[in-house]
Design an enzyme around this catalytic site. Structure first.
Site, PDB file in Angstrom:
ATOM      1  N   ASP A  51       0.842  -1.201   0.000  1.00 35.89           N
ATOM      2  CA  ASP A  51       0.000   0.000   0.000  1.00 35.89           C
ATOM      3  C   ASP A  51       0.877   1.251   0.000  1.00 35.89           C
ATOM      4  O   ASP A  51       2.016   1.218   0.493  1.00 35.89           O
ATOM      5  CB  ASP A  51      -0.906   0.024   1.232  1.00 35.89           C
ATOM      6  CG  ASP A  51      -1.984  -1.042   1.182  1.00 35.89           C
ATOM      7  OD1 ASP A  51      -2.320  -1.491   0.073  1.00 35.89           O
ATOM      8  OD2 ASP A  51      -2.489  -1.422   2.262  1.00 35.89           O
ATOM      9  N   TYR A  79       6.165  -8.748   8.513  1.00 40.53           N
ATOM     10  CA  TYR A  79       5.869  -7.318   8.600  1.00 40.53           C
ATOM     11  C   TYR A  79       6.106  -6.832  10.034  1.00 40.53           C
ATOM     12  O   TYR A  79       5.970  -7.591  10.997  1.00 40.53           O
ATOM     13  CB  TYR A  79       4.399  -7.042   8.270  1.00 40.53           C
ATOM     14  CG  TYR A  79       3.971  -7.406   6.878  1.00 40.53           C
ATOM     15  CD1 TYR A  79       4.010  -6.471   5.846  1.00 40.53           C
ATOM     16  CD2 TYR A  79       3.503  -8.685   6.587  1.00 40.53           C
ATOM     17  CE1 TYR A  79       3.607  -6.803   4.560  1.00 40.53           C
ATOM     18  CE2 TYR A  79       3.096  -9.023   5.301  1.00 40.53           C
ATOM     19  CZ  TYR A  79       3.146  -8.077   4.300  1.00 40.53           C
ATOM     20  OH  TYR A  79       2.748  -8.414   3.023  1.00 40.53           O
ATOM     21  N   ASP A  93      -6.889   1.502   7.984  1.00 39.46           N
ATOM     22  CA  ASP A  93      -5.539   2.012   8.195  1.00 39.46           C
ATOM     23  C   ASP A  93      -5.603   3.527   8.360  1.00 39.46           C
ATOM     24  O   ASP A  93      -6.687   4.137   8.345  1.00 39.46           O
ATOM     25  CB  ASP A  93      -4.584   1.599   7.071  1.00 39.46           C
ATOM     26  CG  ASP A  93      -4.979   2.150   5.704  1.00 39.46           C
ATOM     27  OD1 ASP A  93      -5.715   3.164   5.636  1.00 39.46           O
ATOM     28  OD2 ASP A  93      -4.546   1.578   4.685  1.00 39.46           O
ATOM     29  N   ARG A 207      -3.925  -5.142   7.572  1.00 40.90           N
ATOM     30  CA  ARG A 207      -4.991  -4.220   7.978  1.00 40.90           C
ATOM     31  C   ARG A 207      -6.171  -4.985   8.581  1.00 40.90           C
ATOM     32  O   ARG A 207      -6.753  -4.577   9.589  1.00 40.90           O
ATOM     33  CB  ARG A 207      -5.493  -3.430   6.766  1.00 40.90           C
ATOM     34  CG  ARG A 207      -4.613  -2.274   6.356  1.00 40.90           C
ATOM     35  CD  ARG A 207      -5.199  -1.582   5.147  1.00 40.90           C
ATOM     36  NE  ARG A 207      -5.133  -2.408   3.952  1.00 40.90           N
ATOM     37  CZ  ARG A 207      -5.898  -2.247   2.884  1.00 40.90           C
ATOM     38  NH1 ARG A 207      -6.829  -1.316   2.875  1.00 40.90           N
ATOM     39  NH2 ARG A 207      -5.751  -3.012   1.819  1.00 40.90           N
TER      40      ARG A 207
END
Length: 357
Positions: A51, A79, A93, A207
């Site tokens: 993203d 992540y 988010d 997310r």
């Protein structure tokens, strides 16, 4: 959001992988466009987007390596994420408009801290392992031919079907950080920020993981930061930022003869991503013509003393850091990556020929 400015390559980059540390505020497609300019080629693709708000490892393929990417897309990923407990947003988010402020008061004493930590541990445990995850509605998944995020931004309500994913591990990083945000009427709403390291299968939406953690705790949540640190066997520490890659290209243009953007050669990528088998010249020749080989080739011991078989190497590597399951990389006697092989109908068949006749 502006596209990154990079130098134009003086020569076409060699076939191979390019590891880029994507900055926040640019799209993955912007990075691909920058790589095309630096590599002086249109033949650049990616092995999974990030993203715009996210940073970290983006794997690009240049030249023939674009075909290699298909077998990297399914690799597990790691992540580092920051989740804000107590506030929800439209996009799950920090880029979306706030939609709910349930609040998450910071524990005032040791007993309440222990209670919150206990509930947090239980919620994270419930989200670990094979789970069915409903993807974020603001995602690129198509619904009747239209991207889900477009439907949401056009005011539609989108309900996506749950999909199986695997969360290998969720590890809290550091202490909870209490804070406050402004509520809908200007009031102060307490929130808590939590840093996590997540190792998961391909297709996982971090997310959505933040959203589900907020629901499990009863306070709502959204993602405020995301950084991808690993894809399969590749770590973000190996990656170049766009500025450094551009400087490399600019410096190379002045060499005699000129040099271009440096890539990770296909042979090295193949050995890192998959179990490897050494081929005879006749076997390599057959694969270059698209012919299958006996299945026994995939179980062959390598020539180096103590080298494990392909099957043993695959088991030792483990799923977490490998790419396409069941894929074996075949190399000719000169160390050239000839093809990626799969077991099929009792034969070793080329899934992808990278060094054609």
């Amino acid at each position: 959001m502006s596209r990154p400015r990079v130098a134009r390559g003086a020569v076409t980059a060699d076939d191979g992988l390019l590891l880029i540390d994507k900055p926040a505020g640019v799209t993955s497609h912007d990075v691909v466009a920058a790589a095309r300019r630096m590599g002086a080629t249109r033949k650049v693709g990616h092995a999974g987007t990030l993203d715009p708000m996210a940073t970290g490892l983006l794997i690009l393929g240049v030249g023939r390596a674009t075909r290699f990417l298909t077998h990297l897309v399914g690799a597990d990923k790691t992540y580092e994420a920051t989740v804000r407990l107590g506030q929800e947003t439209l996009t799950e988010d920090a880029e979306g408009e706030p939609t709910a402020w349930r609040g998450c008061p910071a524990p005032a004493d040791e007993a309440r801290r222990a209670d919150l930590n206990g509930r947090l541990d239980a919620a994270l445990a419930g989200l670990t392992g094979p789970i069915m995850q409903v993807p974020s509605a603001v995602s690129a998944i198509k619904v009747n031919g239209v991207r889900s995020y477009k439907r949401v931004r056009d005011g539609e309500e989108v309900a996506l079907a749950a999909r199986p994913v695997t969360i290998h591990a969720i590890t809290p990083l550091g202490a909870l950080r209490p804070g406050a945000v402004e509520g809908p009427a200007g009031q102060e709403v307490p929130v808590v920020d939590l840093d996590l390291r997540v190792t998961c299968s391909s297709g996982t939406y971090v997310r959505a993981l933040a959203r589900d953690l907020g629901e499990a705790l009863g306070c709502g949540a959204h993602l405020t930061a995301l950084r991808r640190t690993r894809v399969g066997p590749f770590d973000v520490a190996e990656a170049l930022c766009l500025d450094r890659a551009s400087a490399q290209v600019e410096a190379g243009a002045g060499d005699d003869p000129p040099s271009g953007l440096r890539t990770l050669p296909l042979a090295e990528a193949g050995r890192r991503c998959f179990p490897a088998v050494d081929l005879s010249r006749d076997e390599a020749r057959a694969l270059r013509h698209g012919q299958a080989l006996p299945q026994a080739v995939l179980d062959r011991e390598g020539p180096a003393p103590g080298r494990p078989s392909v099957a043993e190497a695959a088991r030792a590597a483990g799923g977490e850091h490998r790419a396409g399951r069941g894929i074996v990389a075949g190399f000719d006697p000169d160390g050239v990556l000839v093809a990626l092989l799969i077991r099929e109908s009792g034969r070793a068949r080329p899934a992808l020929v990278l060094s054609p006749a």
